[in-house]
Scaffold this motif. Structure first.
Motif, short mmCIF file in Angstrom:
data_model
loop_
_atom_site.label_atom_id
_atom_site.label_comp_id
_atom_site.label_asym_id
_atom_site.label_seq_id
_atom_site.Cartn_x
_atom_site.Cartn_y
_atom_site.Cartn_z
N GLN A 276 -6.56 2.35 -0.25
CA GLN A 276 -6.77 2.43 -1.70
C GLN A 276 -5.91 3.54 -2.32
O GLN A 276 -5.27 3.35 -3.36
N ILE A 277 -5.88 4.70 -1.65
CA ILE A 277 -5.09 5.82 -2.17
C ILE A 277 -3.60 5.46 -2.23
O ILE A 277 -2.93 5.70 -3.23
N PHE B 36 -11.92 14.54 1.13
CA PHE B 36 -10.66 14.36 0.40
C PHE B 36 -10.77 13.18 -0.57
O PHE B 36 -10.46 13.29 -1.76
N PHE B 37 -11.26 12.07 -0.04
CA PHE B 37 -11.36 10.85 -0.86
C PHE B 37 -12.39 11.01 -1.98
O PHE B 37 -12.14 10.65 -3.12
N ASN C 101 -10.34 3.59 2.51
CA ASN C 101 -10.14 4.58 1.46
C ASN C 101 -8.67 4.94 1.31
O ASN C 101 -8.16 5.07 0.20
N PHE C 102 -7.98 5.10 2.44
CA PHE C 102 -6.58 5.54 2.35
C PHE C 102 -5.65 4.40 1.94
O PHE C 102 -4.62 4.65 1.32
N PRO D 25 -18.55 4.64 0.51
CA PRO D 25 -17.92 5.77 -0.16
C PRO D 25 -18.44 5.96 -1.59
O PRO D 25 -18.89 5.02 -2.20
N GLU E 82 -3.01 3.19 -5.09
CA GLU E 82 -3.12 3.82 -6.39
C GLU E 82 -1.99 4.80 -6.67
O GLU E 82 -1.45 4.84 -7.77
N GLU E 83 -1.63 5.58 -5.65
CA GLU E 83 -0.67 6.67 -5.91
C GLU E 83 0.78 6.25 -5.75
O GLU E 83 1.68 6.91 -6.26
N ARG F 209 -11.29 13.14 -4.84
CA ARG F 209 -10.34 12.39 -5.66
C ARG F 209 -11.09 11.46 -6.63
O ARG F 209 -10.74 11.39 -7.81
#
Lengths: 321, 127
Positions: free
Chosen positions: A125-126, B11-12, A122-123, B112, A129-130, B15
């Protein structure tokens, strides 16, 4: 005078009576003697019989004593065996418990491993993206590597999870093995077509098996047979069955790359892959471990015969129940 | 409302939800008890109830199953306003069946939660 006559008559009568009594006495004595003789004869017979009975009794008593001794011995043996059985039962109980614990452990471990792995993915991915505007090519490449590893690990964890749950809720049913194989073949029609593989299926029995799991054996063996193919050669797969005593022995043969004899056992271990380059032969190293576990679930055996470069034949037995 | 003890997941997921519509208000609760107390506090003000609850199963203290049991005892009017969707790591058939046994559990999703899944949920339940 008259009195005298009466007396004489009486005397006479008396004499007659006396002689009759005498005769009767004699006869009675004779009878008595005879009876006595007979009696003593009977007595003798009886004594003989008694003697016989006594000796028969003695024999019986001896036999009884012997039987009793035998019984005591047998009882002791039985007690001994019962004690042994109790120990074996306890060991079995512990074994079943340990096995259950282990399964539970594998399940929980693989379940718990999923969560941090998901967070990593997930992170990544973040970040992608960011921060795409400020990421240089190297970082993007590193992130891709992380992602690929996460994906692979996720597959491994899911496999482990699946493996640990294999055979739970299993149900025995009577199936036509030919139908099972046909349905597997139609399921993998796409790879059969793209690899130009030919599949020959000989006569198949009807058997009592755990259907979903049993199907998986053929699915894995057939896809393996197609996957591990020499470059430029067309896969030829033969599937046959043979009744041997109380078992059916199935075989799946291919003309693929083959396996070296040193690896004959290892191929059935979980996460053992003989080929390192993922690009060449993609896989998780779990298909044959599944097969082994499923065959064992049926109380059968699985093994392989193969020659490098010529092909492999996988055999497995399923008991007739 | 996200009910999950895993802050990273919350958090995820927040978002991803906000990607579909940034005006969506996301409330995050870390245990079943916190979520339940929040719902009860809105008893007099049911317009403030969340429209949708994403419920995790494995949480310390009051877990997802416990929460469902307590939730069943709440006012029926309160229940009728909320859609509950399980959002969990487990893809175990037993858990799916157990969740489906509750009439007020609408769906079961494995983590997720993604923007794509969220779009599907909005289409299915709120259009």
């Amino acid at each position: 005078m008259e009195k005298r006559k009466k007396l004489d008559e009486l005397i006479l009568e008396n004499q007659e009576l006396a002689s009759q009594i005498l005769v009767a006495h004699q006869e009675m004595t004779d009878e008595l003697i005879k009876a006595k003789k007979e009696f003593s004869f009977l007595n003798e017979e009886k004594e003989k019989q008694v003697a016989k009975l006594i000796s028969a009794n003695k024999l019986m008593a001896e036999q009884l004593a012997k039987a009793h001794q035998e019984l005591v011995f047998q009882n002791k043996e039985k007690e001994k065996r019962a004690a042994e059985l109790i120990i074996i039962n306890k060991e079995l109980e512990q074994f079943v418990f340990a096995n259950k614990e282990l399964k539970q452990f594998a399940y929980i471990a693989s379940h718990e491993l999923k969560e941090p792995l998901r967070t990593i993915a997930n992170f990544v991915q973040i970040i992608n993206e960011e921060y795409s505007a400020i990421l240089d090519e190297k970082i993007i490449e590193y992130l891709r590597t992380i992602n690929n590893s996460v994906k692979r690990m996720s597959i491994l964890i899911n496999s482990l999870l699946h493996f640990s749950r294999l055979g739970i809720n299993k149900k025995l049913s009577n199936v036509d093995c030919k139908e099972i194989i046909d349905s597997v073949v139609s399921d993998v029609a796409v790879i059969i077509k793209s690899s130009n593989a030919t599949i020959e299926v000989s006569e198949m029995p009807k058997l009592n098996v755990y259907e979903i799991e049993f199907r998986q054996i053929f699915q894995n063996l057939i896809t393996n047979a197609i996957k591990f193919q020499k470059k430029g050669s067309l896969p030829k797969i033969q599937i046959s069955s043979e009744k041997i005593n109380e078992n059916y022995r199935f075989s799946v043969s291919d003309n693929g790359i083959g396996i070296a004899p040193t690896h004959f056992d290892r191929v059935f271990d979980i996460f053992q892959r003989l080929h390192n380059t993922e690009e060449e032969f993609e896989g998780k190293g779990i298909g044959l471990a599944y097969c082994k576990k499923i065959v064992q679930l049926h109380q059968g055996e699985i093994w392989v015969k193969s020659e490098l470069g010529k092909g492999s034949t996988f055999y497995f037995t399923i008991p007739i129940i | 409302m996200l009910v999950d003890d895993d802050h990273n997941d919350n958090f995820f997921h927040e978002r991803e939800i906000k990607k579909t519509n940034p005006t969506i208000i996301v409330i995050k609760k870390n245990t079943g008890l916190e979520a339940l107390e929040y719902l009860q506090s809105k008893k007099e003000n049911i317009d403030m109830l969340p429209d949708l609850i994403f419920l995790d199963i494995n949480m310390p203290g009051m877990n997802g199953w416990d929460f469902l049991q307590e939730y069943e005892r709440l006012d029926k009017e309160l229940q009728s306003r909320v859609i509950i969707i399980m959002l969990t790591t487990s893809d175990n058939d037993d858990d799916v069946a157990r969740a489906k046994a509750w009439s007020f559990v609408s769906d079961y999703i494995t983590k997720p939660l993604t923007e794509e899944i969220m779009v599907g949920i909005i289409k299915k339940y709120f259009d």
